[in-house]
Design an enzyme around this catalytic site. Structure first.
Site, PDB file in Angstrom:
ATOM      1  N   ASP A 330       0.857  -1.186   0.000  1.00 16.81           N
ATOM      2  CA  ASP A 330       0.000   0.000   0.000  1.00 16.81           C
ATOM      3  C   ASP A 330       0.891   1.234   0.000  1.00 16.81           C
ATOM      4  O   ASP A 330       1.639   1.468   0.938  1.00 16.81           O
ATOM      5  CB  ASP A 330      -0.894  -0.007   1.244  1.00 16.81           C
ATOM      6  CG  ASP A 330      -1.972   1.077   1.206  1.00 16.81           C
ATOM      7  OD1 ASP A 330      -1.886   1.978   0.365  1.00 16.81           O
ATOM      8  OD2 ASP A 330      -2.896   1.009   2.037  1.00 16.81           O
ATOM      9  N   ARG A 332      -0.397   4.408  -0.760  1.00 16.56           N
ATOM     10  CA  ARG A 332      -1.241   5.604  -0.730  1.00 16.56           C
ATOM     11  C   ARG A 332      -0.741   6.614   0.303  1.00 16.56           C
ATOM     12  O   ARG A 332      -0.134   6.252   1.294  1.00 16.56           O
ATOM     13  CB  ARG A 332      -2.692   5.211  -0.410  1.00 16.56           C
ATOM     14  CG  ARG A 332      -3.375   4.475  -1.551  1.00 16.56           C
ATOM     15  CD  ARG A 332      -4.750   4.001  -1.143  1.00 16.56           C
ATOM     16  NE  ARG A 332      -4.684   2.957  -0.118  1.00 16.56           N
ATOM     17  CZ  ARG A 332      -5.752   2.364   0.395  1.00 16.56           C
ATOM     18  NH1 ARG A 332      -6.956   2.718  -0.004  1.00 16.56           N
ATOM     19  NH2 ARG A 332      -5.609   1.413   1.309  1.00 16.56           N
TER      20      ARG A 332
END
Length: 401
Positions: A330, A332
């Protein structure tokens, strides 16, 4: 010193006081550590210390310097793996050879002197100039841009000197070696990843581009489209009611875009269900905000996400597929989303999420108080049960067994 990075604020303060620091880039990029010093503080002593790195002695600058000193790209076609923008190397015309620490210091400080012209330098020289991109690490996550950003943040001329750090065998220094150096010489050490996060959180990067009312199945919302400085993205805020209340903190959802889930109602993830559940909950309360962030595939983009889907069809789970493609599970970042919440006047929120990373991002944000984490659980099905299990077991999402 523990094996933890220094804070960005401490590193900036060190540069402002004329100290040398160590800056490392991502382990998946060059995985390199550089000595860094602000150009204004490039004394002969600092330059001599920086040269211990044993790599190239370089000076990142912005386009203004290139125009003033008539600098050109070192090659017509740059084929360097990461596009490092080498420029004409210079020596000050008063240098004898240009190689000594004192002469390089003279050259560096003359380059940032607004009164100097191209005639004040000879070329080629021993100070290798690098052209940094406007916008710094928000546009390119390299040491060139980091050096200029840090000098600017320290209130100094936006330029600096860098030198890659090699170990005693001439190899790229490992993280452990870099931390050892920092401890031995009492230097601050930071990562470019943390610098990016710091800038996205603390600088005013968002501005409203368009705004309108929108009637939906969940009630009437105000739709606000944002521009993000230096970035080709336009996040959207979907807002209902008064969201500035601290007595009744509004529900807030930070939702990363998912073309397959949000638009096609894919059964292999829970994104679309979470999107509509959040809007329904906000509509039921009559106040709240949903920030729609263009971070497809947990930040890897639509093309890579579809490649990950293909790997999942061969038996990998969602985390394993991202890793197999060379990405982190991840990547983000919620800094822009937090800036949008601040622009909307939010001060205290209840966050709609099962993801602890979002919770931590909010809790680190200045001027935002985290009142509660509200679970947002969609029903599972035969196509996404393994996906949900990977989010729970490998990414720490708070989901039921």
């Amino acid at each position: 010193m523990s094996r933890e990075f220094s804070t960005i604020a401490d590193a900036v303060a060190a540069l402002a006081h004329g100290e040398v620091i160590i800056v490392v880039d991502d382990e998946d990029r060059e995985n390199e550590g550089d000595f860094v010093c602000a150009a204004e503080k490039a004394t002969p002593e600092n330059v001599n210390f920086i040269l211990r790195g044993r790599g190239d002695f370089c000076m990142p600058v912005l386009p203004e310097v290139c125009e003033r000193l008539k600098l050109s790209p070192l090659v017509e076609q740059n084929t360097a793996p990461l596009g490092t923008a080498f420029l004409t190397p210079l020596d000050h015309r008063h240098c004898r050879t240009g190689i000594t620490a004192e002469e390089r210091s003279l050259t560096v400080r003359a380059i940032i002197d607004s009164e100097t012209t191209a005639a004040d330098f000879v070329r080629p020289g021993h100070v290798h100039l690098l052209l940094a991109k406007e916008g710094g690490v928000l546009r390119r996550a390299g040491h060139t841009e980091a050096c200029v950003d840090l000098a600017r943040m320290a209130g100094l001329y936006p330029a600096g000197v860098v030198c890659e750090i090699l170990d005693d065998d001439g190899n790229r220094a490992t993280r452990d070696h870099l931390f050892d150096l920092a401890e031995k010489h009492n230097l601050k050490i930071i990562s470019i990843e943390h610098l990016i996060a710091h800038r996205r959180l603390h600088e005013k990067l968002v501005s409203r581009a368009a705004e309108s009312k929108l009637q939906t199945a969940y009630g009437e919302f105000t739709l606000i489209v944002y521009d993000v400085k230096y970035e080709a993205q336009q996040p959207i805020a979907v807002v209902m009611g008064d969201v500035s209340s601290e007595e009744n903190p509004p529900l807030v959802r930070m939702h990363s875009s998912c073309f397959t889930g949000d638009l096609l109602r894919s059964l292999r993830c829970d994104c679309g269900d979470q999107l509509h559940a959040a809007l329904e909950m906000i509509g039921a309360e009559g106040q709240g905000a949903l920030v729609y962030l263009p971070q497809e595939g947990r930040g890897i983009g639509l093309v890579e996400k579809i490649k990950a889907y293909a790997l999942q069809e061969q038996g990998l789970d969602t985390v394993e597929a991202n890793l197999a493609l060379g990405h982190k599970a991840d990547i983000r970042d919620y800094g822009v989303g937090i800036q949008i919440l601040k622009d909307l006047g939010l001060r205290k929120i209840r966050l709609l999420t099962n993801n602890p990373k979002k919770t931590q991002a909010i809790m680190r944000a200045f001027d935002l108080e985290f009142a509660d984490q509200v679970p947002l659980q969609a029903p599972s099905n035969e196509h996404n049960v393994r996906y949900l299990a990977a989010k729970r077991d490998k990414m720490g999402h708070q989901l039921p067994q």
